[in-house]
Scaffold this motif. Structure first.
Motif, PDB file in Angstrom:
ATOM      1  N   TYR A 169       0.864  -1.170   0.000  1.00 35.53           N
ATOM      2  CA  TYR A 169       0.000   0.000   0.000  1.00 35.53           C
ATOM      3  C   TYR A 169       0.905   1.225   0.000  1.00 35.53           C
ATOM      4  O   TYR A 169       1.781   1.345   0.855  1.00 35.53           O
ATOM      5  N   GLN A 170       0.723   2.086  -0.976  1.00 34.64           N
ATOM      6  CA  GLN A 170       1.592   3.250  -1.165  1.00 34.64           C
ATOM      7  C   GLN A 170       3.063   2.829  -1.155  1.00 34.64           C
ATOM      8  O   GLN A 170       3.918   3.480  -0.558  1.00 34.64           O
ATOM      9  N   GLY A 171       3.333   1.710  -1.798  1.00 32.92           N
ATOM     10  CA  GLY A 171       4.700   1.237  -1.965  1.00 32.92           C
ATOM     11  C   GLY A 171       5.287   0.501  -0.780  1.00 32.92           C
ATOM     12  O   GLY A 171       6.418   0.012  -0.843  1.00 32.92           O
ATOM     13  N   LYS A 172       4.525   0.390   0.323  1.00 35.42           N
ATOM     14  CA  LYS A 172       5.061  -0.276   1.512  1.00 35.42           C
ATOM     15  C   LYS A 172       4.263  -1.549   1.812  1.00 35.42           C
ATOM     16  O   LYS A 172       3.023  -1.536   1.702  1.00 35.42           O
ATOM     17  N   PRO A 173       4.933  -2.628   2.227  1.00 35.82           N
ATOM     18  CA  PRO A 173       4.203  -3.837   2.594  1.00 35.82           C
ATOM     19  C   PRO A 173       3.177  -3.527   3.688  1.00 35.82           C
ATOM     20  O   PRO A 173       3.495  -2.800   4.644  1.00 35.82           O
ATOM     21  N   ILE A 174       1.966  -4.051   3.549  1.00 34.14           N
ATOM     22  CA  ILE A 174       0.905  -3.672   4.486  1.00 34.14           C
ATOM     23  C   ILE A 174       1.197  -4.118   5.914  1.00 34.14           C
ATOM     24  O   ILE A 174       0.680  -3.526   6.849  1.00 34.14           O
ATOM     25  N   GLU A 175       2.072  -5.122   6.082  1.00 35.40           N
ATOM     26  CA  GLU A 175       2.374  -5.553   7.453  1.00 35.40           C
ATOM     27  C   GLU A 175       3.242  -4.540   8.189  1.00 35.40           C
ATOM     28  O   GLU A 175       3.445  -4.659   9.397  1.00 35.40           O
ATOM     29  N   THR A 176       3.756  -3.520   7.486  1.00 33.39           N
ATOM     30  CA  THR A 176       4.529  -2.483   8.170  1.00 33.39           C
ATOM     31  C   THR A 176       3.615  -1.439   8.821  1.00 33.39           C
ATOM     32  O   THR A 176       4.065  -0.627   9.612  1.00 33.39           O
ATOM     33  N   PHE A 177       2.316  -1.465   8.472  1.00 30.52           N
ATOM     34  CA  PHE A 177       1.356  -0.570   9.114  1.00 30.52           C
ATOM     35  C   PHE A 177       0.820  -1.250  10.368  1.00 30.52           C
ATOM     36  O   PHE A 177       0.754  -2.473  10.435  1.00 30.52           O
ATOM     37  N   ARG A 178       0.416  -0.465  11.367  1.00 33.15           N
ATOM     38  CA  ARG A 178      -0.314  -1.038  12.497  1.00 33.15           C
ATOM     39  C   ARG A 178      -1.692  -1.430  11.983  1.00 33.15           C
ATOM     40  O   ARG A 178      -2.359  -0.625  11.321  1.00 33.15           O
ATOM     41  N   PRO A 179      -2.159  -2.675  12.275  1.00 36.95           N
ATOM     42  CA  PRO A 179      -3.424  -3.142  11.678  1.00 36.95           C
ATOM     43  C   PRO A 179      -4.592  -2.196  11.898  1.00 36.95           C
ATOM     44  O   PRO A 179      -5.339  -1.902  10.966  1.00 36.95           O
ATOM     45  N   ASN A 180      -4.770  -1.695  13.114  1.00 32.23           N
ATOM     46  CA  ASN A 180      -5.911  -0.804  13.361  1.00 32.23           C
ATOM     47  C   ASN A 180      -5.795   0.485  12.565  1.00 32.23           C
ATOM     48  O   ASN A 180      -6.779   0.999  12.037  1.00 32.23           O
ATOM     49  N   GLU A 181      -4.584   1.006  12.471  1.00 31.88           N
ATOM     50  CA  GLU A 181      -4.370   2.249  11.728  1.00 31.88           C
ATOM     51  C   GLU A 181      -4.615   2.024  10.236  1.00 31.88           C
ATOM     52  O   GLU A 181      -5.253   2.837   9.565  1.00 31.88           O
ATOM     53  N   TYR A 182      -4.121   0.904   9.739  1.00 37.83           N
ATOM     54  CA  TYR A 182      -4.301   0.563   8.322  1.00 37.83           C
ATOM     55  C   TYR A 182      -5.787   0.477   7.973  1.00 37.83           C
ATOM     56  O   TYR A 182      -6.239   1.048   6.988  1.00 37.83           O
ATOM     57  N   ARG A 183      -6.546  -0.210   8.820  1.00 36.86           N
ATOM     58  CA  ARG A 183      -7.972  -0.384   8.521  1.00 36.86           C
ATOM     59  C   ARG A 183      -8.772   0.882   8.805  1.00 36.86           C
ATOM     60  O   ARG A 183      -9.768   1.154   8.147  1.00 36.86           O
ATOM     61  N   LEU A 184      -8.349   1.652   9.778  1.00 46.59           N
ATOM     62  CA  LEU A 184      -9.083   2.877  10.111  1.00 46.59           C
ATOM     63  C   LEU A 184      -8.869   3.953   9.061  1.00 46.59           C
ATOM     64  O   LEU A 184      -9.803   4.653   8.658  1.00 46.59           O
ATOM     65  N   LYS A 185      -7.633   4.075   8.572  1.00 45.35           N
ATOM     66  CA  LYS A 185      -7.301   5.215   7.710  1.00 45.35           C
ATOM     67  C   LYS A 185      -7.310   4.896   6.217  1.00 45.35           C
ATOM     68  O   LYS A 185      -7.536   5.774   5.403  1.00 45.35           O
ATOM     69  N   TYR A 186      -6.995   3.651   5.852  1.00 44.06           N
ATOM     70  CA  TYR A 186      -6.694   3.405   4.443  1.00 44.06           C
ATOM     71  C   TYR A 186      -7.598   2.386   3.755  1.00 44.06           C
ATOM     72  O   TYR A 186      -7.980   2.589   2.605  1.00 44.06           O
ATOM     73  N   VAL A 187      -7.857   1.290   4.386  1.00 42.80           N
ATOM     74  CA  VAL A 187      -8.578   0.204   3.709  1.00 42.80           C
ATOM     75  C   VAL A 187      -9.701  -0.296   4.612  1.00 42.80           C
ATOM     76  O   VAL A 187      -9.448  -0.663   5.753  1.00 42.80           O
ATOM     77  N   SER A 188     -10.909  -0.280   4.112  1.00 43.43           N
ATOM     78  CA  SER A 188     -12.038  -0.775   4.896  1.00 43.43           C
ATOM     79  C   SER A 188     -12.784  -1.834   4.110  1.00 43.43           C
ATOM     80  O   SER A 188     -12.844  -1.790   2.889  1.00 43.43           O
TER      81      SER A 188
END
Ligand SMILES: Nc1ncnc2c1ncn2[C@@H]1O[C@H](COP(=O)(O)OP(=O)(O)O)[C@@H](O)[C@H]1O
Ligand SMILES: [Mg+2]
Length: 92
Positions: A49-68
């Motif tokens: 996501y935006q060039g970075k592996p999604i596991e580098t995001f905090r799961p809650n932040e990833y789902r809250l801000k970027y992908v639902s």
């Protein structure tokens, strides 16, 4: 027995565009959505996501801000009321 729920998929989504994932039952649509939403992890390959592996995001932040993901069967928690179900994913 091992089964490949999703195999050899490669795609790129652009901001602001609308996409439809189509295919026969059992072709891997739901699994693909769960992979994109980081609910399951791929056994091979990576999801960026935006060039970075999604596991580098905090799961809650990833789902809250970027992908639902809106689940087909709603996945409501029966012991919570409607408002509590809506509020449940929000950070404390
Ligand atoms: N948790 C699971 N355990 C075992 N097989 C699964 C699981 N989830 C999906 N599958 C299998 O993976 C394939 C793709 O399933 P799925 O992603 O649900 O397809 P679709 O949403 O396109 O109908 C199917 O063969 C399905 O039976
Ligand atoms: Mg499905």
């Amino acid at each position: 027995m091992n089964l490949d729920a999703v195999k050899s998929i490669s795609c790129h989504f652009e901001k602001g565009k609308f996409y439809v994932l189509m295919g026969p039952s059992g072709s891997g649509k739901s699994t693909s959505m769960q992979l994109i939403n980081a609910l399951v992890q791929p056994t091979q390959g990576s999801i960026l996501y935006q060039g970075k592996p999604i596991e580098t995001f905090r799961p809650n932040e990833y789902r809250l801000k970027y992908v639902s993901l809106i689940h087909q069967n709603f996945c409501l928690l029966p012991f919570l009321n409607v408002l509590e179900n809506v509020l449940y994913p929000l950070p404390c």
